[in-house]
Design an enzyme around this catalytic site. Structure first.
Site, PDB file in Angstrom:
ATOM      1  N   SER A 192       2.703   4.025  -7.403  1.00  0.00           N
ATOM      2  CA  SER A 192       2.475   2.628  -7.762  1.00  0.00           C
ATOM      3  C   SER A 192       3.291   1.742  -6.833  1.00  0.00           C
ATOM      4  O   SER A 192       4.396   2.122  -6.426  1.00  0.00           O
ATOM      5  CB  SER A 192       2.911   2.389  -9.213  1.00  0.00           C
ATOM      6  OG  SER A 192       2.981   1.010  -9.492  1.00  0.00           O
ATOM      7  N   LEU A 249       0.811  -1.225   0.000  1.00  0.00           N
ATOM      8  CA  LEU A 249       0.000   0.000   0.000  1.00  0.00           C
ATOM      9  C   LEU A 249       0.843   1.273   0.000  1.00  0.00           C
ATOM     10  O   LEU A 249       1.887   1.339   0.638  1.00  0.00           O
ATOM     11  CB  LEU A 249      -0.930   0.015   1.220  1.00  0.00           C
ATOM     12  CG  LEU A 249      -1.903  -1.168   1.353  1.00  0.00           C
ATOM     13  CD1 LEU A 249      -2.746  -1.022   2.602  1.00  0.00           C
ATOM     14  CD2 LEU A 249      -2.796  -1.303   0.125  1.00  0.00           C
ATOM     15  N   HIS A 278      -3.434   4.303  -2.510  1.00  0.00           N
ATOM     16  CA  HIS A 278      -4.424   3.396  -1.909  1.00  0.00           C
ATOM     17  C   HIS A 278      -5.124   4.060  -0.722  1.00  0.00           C
ATOM     18  O   HIS A 278      -6.338   3.960  -0.562  1.00  0.00           O
ATOM     19  CB  HIS A 278      -3.738   2.118  -1.390  1.00  0.00           C
ATOM     20  CG  HIS A 278      -3.132   1.260  -2.437  1.00  0.00           C
ATOM     21  ND1 HIS A 278      -1.774   1.028  -2.524  1.00  0.00           N
ATOM     22  CD2 HIS A 278      -3.687   0.558  -3.457  1.00  0.00           C
ATOM     23  CE1 HIS A 278      -1.530   0.224  -3.533  1.00  0.00           C
ATOM     24  NE2 HIS A 278      -2.672  -0.078  -4.120  1.00  0.00           N
TER      25      HIS A 278
END
Length: 282
Positions: free
Chosen positions: A187, A33, A37
């Site tokens: 990412s 995460l 997120h």
């Protein structure tokens, strides 16, 4: 903090909320995460009575076994990040066995051609894997709302199509891309880059931003040629694709139409690590 590993347990726990017509927000993740997120979780927390986050590295959406093997698995630190955000978030972290019940395989889906472009073209079967896991998770959680980031814009479009075609009663909410200080899209794969690669990967967004400017006066074909040429001289980067598409159909733009919205998509390999990004051209 409540963490479930079995779908039967999470279903039982959520059932009274559904019976009381409470809203359930759902953020499906593959873990590792980052702030992107967490921003989806914040959105869910603000707009629902309860929030569920799944952490599951889904094997059926990887067409490259090496990529699946190298995908970061950081459950402990993921749980800590969620706890710091809000300890009331419900976590569902199943095993492959719990999800697939002995049959680790994808079902086939027809997304009206959305799956044939870009990622679908370069990763055969990927979106069948995505559809399989998303449908399974929706059946388990029964969310009122589900949150997906626009970084995976094609995936977002495909999930919307999946919900529409299967008449699933969940509202799909697309959330804006979060970026690092140098504008690299956040990412989980960024963690695999060296510090130098991470710094230089700013070029990906910079190229998209310049392509957006050029699209104001040039054709999609001319912009695509310019992007391809820009990456030809870059030894650190290998361009997999750059596409300008209709935002609705994801079909390649042949000729501009002022009544349509367009988006530019890019996929670049940095030392065998694939990074994707996109930008609205309106």
């Amino acid at each position: 903090m409540i963490i479930f590993e079995k779908q039967t347990d999470v279903k039982t726990y959520l059932k009274p909320f559904l019976q009381d017509q409470k809203t359930i927000g759902f953020v499906p993740t593959m873990g590792a995460l980052h702030q992107g997120h967490l921003s989806l979780m914040k959105e869910s927390l603000q707009n629902n009575d309860h929030t569920v986050v799944s952490i599951f590295v889904n094997p059926t959406q990887f067409n490259n076994p090496e990529d699946l093997k190298k995908y970061p698995r950081t459950l402990e630190s993921d749980v800590e990040k969620i706890k710091l955000l809000n300890h009331k978030i419900i976590i569902y972290a199943p095993t492959v066995e719990d999800i697939y019940e002995g049959k680790t395989a994808s079902k086939s889906f027809d997304y009206d051609g959305l799956e044939l472009q870009m990622e679908g073209k370069h990763r055969p079967g990927h979106f069948d894997g995505v559809g399989t896991i998303v449908k399974k998770l929706f059946e388990i959680v029964n969310p009122t709302h589900a949150y997906f980031g626009e970084k995976d814009f094609q995936q977002l479009a495909i999930v919307r199509k999946l919900v529409q075609k299967n008449k699933i009663n969940t509202k799909i909410v697309g959330c804006k891309i979060l970026r690092e200080a140098n504008q690299l899209a956040m990412s989980s794969r960024n963690e695999r880059l060296t510090a130098d690669e991470r710094t230089k990967a700013a070029m990906i967004y910079n190229t998209l931003a310049e392509a957006k400017k050029l699209f104001g006066t040039k054709s999609a074909n001319e912009v695509t040629k310019w992007v391809t040429k820009t990456f030809e001289n870059q030894s650190m980067f290998e361009l997999e694709y750059f596409e300008i598409t209709d935002e609705q159909t994801l079909l390649t733009c042949k000729r501009k139409n002022k009544n349509k919205k367009y988006r530019a998509f890019i996929a670049v390999f940095v030392n065998n690590i694939k990074l994707i990004d996109n930008i609205s051209l309106k």
